[in-house]
Design an enzyme around this catalytic site. Structure first.
Site, PDB file in Angstrom:
ATOM      1  N   ASP A 141      21.083  53.740 -32.101  1.00 58.77           N
ATOM      2  CA  ASP A 141      21.199  55.104 -31.794  1.00 58.77           C
ATOM      3  C   ASP A 141      21.573  55.263 -30.641  1.00 58.77           C
ATOM      4  O   ASP A 141      22.194  56.282 -29.608  1.00 58.77           O
ATOM      5  CB  ASP A 141      19.409  54.631 -30.883  1.00 58.77           C
ATOM      6  CG  ASP A 141      18.598  55.590 -30.149  1.00 58.77           C
ATOM      7  OD1 ASP A 141      17.849  55.957 -29.313  1.00 58.77           O
ATOM      8  OD2 ASP A 141      18.847  56.748 -29.882  1.00 58.77           O
ATOM      9  N   LYS A 144      26.472  59.500 -32.726  1.00 61.97           N
ATOM     10  CA  LYS A 144      25.856  59.172 -34.933  1.00 61.97           C
ATOM     11  C   LYS A 144      26.911  59.537 -35.333  1.00 61.97           C
ATOM     12  O   LYS A 144      26.664  58.564 -36.413  1.00 61.97           O
ATOM     13  CB  LYS A 144      25.369  61.128 -34.488  1.00 61.97           C
ATOM     14  CG  LYS A 144      24.148  61.380 -33.286  1.00 61.97           C
ATOM     15  CD  LYS A 144      23.370  59.762 -32.985  1.00 61.97           C
ATOM     16  CE  LYS A 144      22.485  59.622 -31.444  1.00 61.97           C
ATOM     17  NZ  LYS A 144      22.134  58.509 -30.976  1.00 61.97           N
ATOM     18  N   ASP A 169      17.076  56.454 -36.026  1.00 64.65           N
ATOM     19  CA  ASP A 169      17.293  57.687 -35.041  1.00 64.65           C
ATOM     20  C   ASP A 169      18.216  58.633 -34.719  1.00 64.65           C
ATOM     21  O   ASP A 169      19.219  59.023 -35.695  1.00 64.65           O
ATOM     22  CB  ASP A 169      17.386  57.168 -33.080  1.00 64.65           C
ATOM     23  CG  ASP A 169      16.024  58.431 -32.794  1.00 64.65           C
ATOM     24  OD1 ASP A 169      17.091  58.628 -31.430  1.00 64.65           O
ATOM     25  OD2 ASP A 169      14.982  59.255 -33.128  1.00 64.65           O
ATOM     26  N   ASN A 170      17.594  59.963 -34.890  1.00 68.16           N
ATOM     27  CA  ASN A 170      17.942  61.088 -34.798  1.00 68.16           C
ATOM     28  C   ASN A 170      18.561  61.523 -35.809  1.00 68.16           C
ATOM     29  O   ASN A 170      19.569  62.205 -36.166  1.00 68.16           O
ATOM     30  CB  ASN A 170      19.322  61.233 -33.087  1.00 68.16           C
ATOM     31  CG  ASN A 170      18.954  60.580 -32.462  1.00 68.16           C
ATOM     32  OD1 ASN A 170      19.001  59.356 -31.808  1.00 68.16           O
ATOM     33  ND2 ASN A 170      18.016  61.697 -31.399  1.00 68.16           N
ATOM     34  N   GLU A 199      12.782  64.243 -28.730  1.00 61.66           N
ATOM     35  CA  GLU A 199      11.928  63.253 -27.799  1.00 61.66           C
ATOM     36  C   GLU A 199      12.288  64.879 -26.455  1.00 61.66           C
ATOM     37  O   GLU A 199      12.580  65.370 -26.295  1.00 61.66           O
ATOM     38  CB  GLU A 199      12.539  62.694 -27.285  1.00 61.66           C
ATOM     39  CG  GLU A 199      14.441  62.911 -26.685  1.00 61.66           C
ATOM     40  CD  GLU A 199      15.179  62.226 -27.581  1.00 61.66           C
ATOM     41  OE1 GLU A 199      14.573  62.367 -29.342  1.00 61.66           O
ATOM     42  OE2 GLU A 199      16.162  61.609 -27.292  1.00 61.66           O
TER      43      GLU A 199
HETATM   44  C1  659 Z   1      30.205  53.146 -31.052  1.00 66.35           C
HETATM   45  N1  659 Z   1      29.462  52.110 -30.213  1.00 66.35           N
HETATM   46  C2  659 Z   1      29.521  51.716 -29.001  1.00 66.35           C
HETATM   47  N2  659 Z   1      28.668  50.958 -28.889  1.00 66.35           N
HETATM   48  C3  659 Z   1      27.886  49.889 -27.642  1.00 66.35           C
HETATM   49  N3  659 Z   1      27.165  51.512 -26.707  1.00 66.35           N
HETATM   50  C4  659 Z   1      27.639  52.232 -27.966  1.00 66.35           C
HETATM   51  C5  659 Z   1      28.259  52.982 -28.433  1.00 66.35           C
HETATM   52  N4  659 Z   1      28.369  54.586 -28.906  1.00 66.35           N
HETATM   53  C6  659 Z   1      27.511  54.612 -28.144  1.00 66.35           C
HETATM   54  N5  659 Z   1      27.005  53.899 -26.936  1.00 66.35           N
HETATM   55  C7  659 Z   1      26.336  53.814 -25.559  1.00 66.35           C
HETATM   56  O1  659 Z   1      24.438  54.686 -26.926  1.00 66.35           O
HETATM   57  C8  659 Z   1      24.204  55.261 -26.047  1.00 66.35           C
HETATM   58  C9  659 Z   1      24.926  56.358 -26.817  1.00 66.35           C
HETATM   59  C10 659 Z   1      23.566  57.494 -27.384  1.00 66.35           C
HETATM   60  C11 659 Z   1      24.143  58.476 -27.802  1.00 66.35           C
HETATM   61  N6  659 Z   1      22.765  59.137 -28.387  1.00 66.35           N
HETATM   62  C12 659 Z   1      22.797  60.443 -28.276  1.00 66.35           C
HETATM   63  O2  659 Z   1      23.546  61.378 -28.187  1.00 66.35           O
HETATM   64  C13 659 Z   1      21.951  61.261 -28.417  1.00 66.35           C
HETATM   65  C14 659 Z   1      21.468  62.929 -28.250  1.00 66.35           C
HETATM   66  C15 659 Z   1      19.955  63.688 -28.188  1.00 66.35           C
HETATM   67  C16 659 Z   1      20.377  64.860 -28.280  1.00 66.35           C
HETATM   68  C17 659 Z   1      19.584  65.684 -29.261  1.00 66.35           C
HETATM   69  C18 659 Z   1      19.902  66.884 -29.100  1.00 66.35           C
HETATM   70  C19 659 Z   1      20.282  67.654 -27.800  1.00 66.35           C
HETATM   71  F1  659 Z   1      20.606  68.887 -27.863  1.00 66.35           F
HETATM   72  C20 659 Z   1      21.222  66.820 -26.807  1.00 66.35           C
HETATM   73  C21 659 Z   1      20.807  65.444 -27.276  1.00 66.35           C
HETATM   74  C22 659 Z   1      19.142  62.669 -28.738  1.00 66.35           C
HETATM   75  C23 659 Z   1      18.880  61.202 -29.356  1.00 66.35           C
HETATM   76  O3  659 Z   1      18.318  60.504 -28.525  1.00 66.35           O
HETATM   77  C24 659 Z   1      20.355  60.824 -29.060  1.00 66.35           C
HETATM   78  O4  659 Z   1      20.235  59.336 -29.021  1.00 66.35           O
HETATM   79  C25 659 Z   1      24.797  55.263 -24.612  1.00 66.35           C
HETATM   80  F2  659 Z   1      24.460  56.495 -24.324  1.00 66.35           F
HETATM   81  C26 659 Z   1      26.680  54.806 -24.801  1.00 66.35           C
HETATM   82  O5  659 Z   1      26.859  54.725 -23.900  1.00 66.35           O
HETATM   83 MG    MG Z   2      17.942  58.612 -29.705  1.00 66.90          MG
END
Ligand code: 659
Ligand code: MG
Length: 214
Positions: A141, A144, A169-170, A199
């Site tokens: 999650d 992406k 997810d997603n 969600e």
């Molecule tokens: C790359 N390695 C990483 N290692 C550790 N933590 C990480 C890493 N990469 C990110 N993180 C960490 O994981 C999280 C990132 C979550 C990203 N999730 C989403 O973007 C996401 C976006 C939407 C969405 C849908 C429609 C819309 F109009 C707007 C948004 C819906 C969803 O359910 C999501 O999960 C956190 F933020 C980041 O620091």
């Molecule tokens: Mg998500």
């Protein structure tokens, strides 16, 4: 100074949820996101699908990529058997700080190890650092475009065994096209799509469950 959305989400948990009661923490976050401020938690609709998969797998070792505020961490950990361990990776220190407090409010800190750092750095180190050989369940999650490279990295590091279950997810919104193509076409995976909604909205989204065949 202005508070952040994760800080306001934590305040809603501390105000509306009962300490030590994971379900009340999940409910407080869902109420906050539905009625006050949207946030990117897996949410209640996809969360119920996730719950059913977790209950079916009954995992002893779980890896979560992308903790954010700890909503899915609490959801998953609340279903685990007593000896089970959930490792969750989060590289944003502000999110990690909030998630630690959300997990603690739920009383699940003994089941959860939140590691502050990037999946790319930590996936190769998990076995030596935490004495875990393979994961029964992985919840993806995080960013992406990192689902596919991190899945290949987990394969390379031998973190998946025959029967390991990946839940992503997603896969529709925002979408993970390269990951979907891979797990759906690779002979090493048996994949299944669970249709749902993004969600707290009416937009389509869903979870992809992929069993590693070894
Ligand atoms: C790359 N390695 C990483 N290692 C550790 N933590 C990480 C890493 N990469 C990110 N993180 C960490 O994981 C999280 C990132 C979550 C990203 N999730 C989403 O973007 C996401 C976006 C939407 C969405 C849908 C429609 C819309 F109009 C707007 C948004 C819906 C969803 O359910 C999501 O999960 C956190 F933020 C980041 O620091
Ligand atoms: Mg998500």
């Amino acid at each position: 100074t202005q508070s952040t959305r994760p800080q306001r989400l934590l305040s809603a948990v501390q105000k509306n949820a009962t300490r030590g009661n994971p379900r009340s923490v999940v409910r407080a976050i869902d109420e906050f996101c539905r009625h006050k401020e949207w946030a990117m938690n897996v949410g209640d609709e996809k969360g119920c699908i996730l719950d059913s998969i977790v209950s079916e797998v009954n995992p002893v070792t779980v890896l979560e990529l992308g903790t954010y505020c700890g909503y899915s961490t609490v959801r998953i950990a609340s279903l685990l058997p007593p000896n089970a361990k959930l490792i969750t990776l989060e590289f944003n220190p502000d999110f990690a700080a909030i998630a630690r407090q959300v997990i603690a409010w739920a009383g699940l800190q003994d089941k959860v190890q939140l590691v502050e750092g990037s999946s790319g750095d930590w996936i190769p180190k998990i076995q030596e650092q935490f004495g875990i050989n393979t994961f029964d369940l992985v919840f993806l999650d995080h960013w992406k475009d990192r689902y596919l490279p991190d899945t290949k990295l987990m394969e390379k590091c031998g973190l998946l065994r025959k029967g390991s279950v990946l839940v992503a997810d997603n896969v529709i919104c925002p979408g993970t096209p390269d990951y979907l193509e891979y797990v759906r076409s690779s002979p090493c995976y048996k994949s299944q799509y669970f249709i749902s909604h993004l969600e707290y909205t009416k937009a389509e989204d869903g979870l992809e469950k992929s069993v590693f065949l070894g």
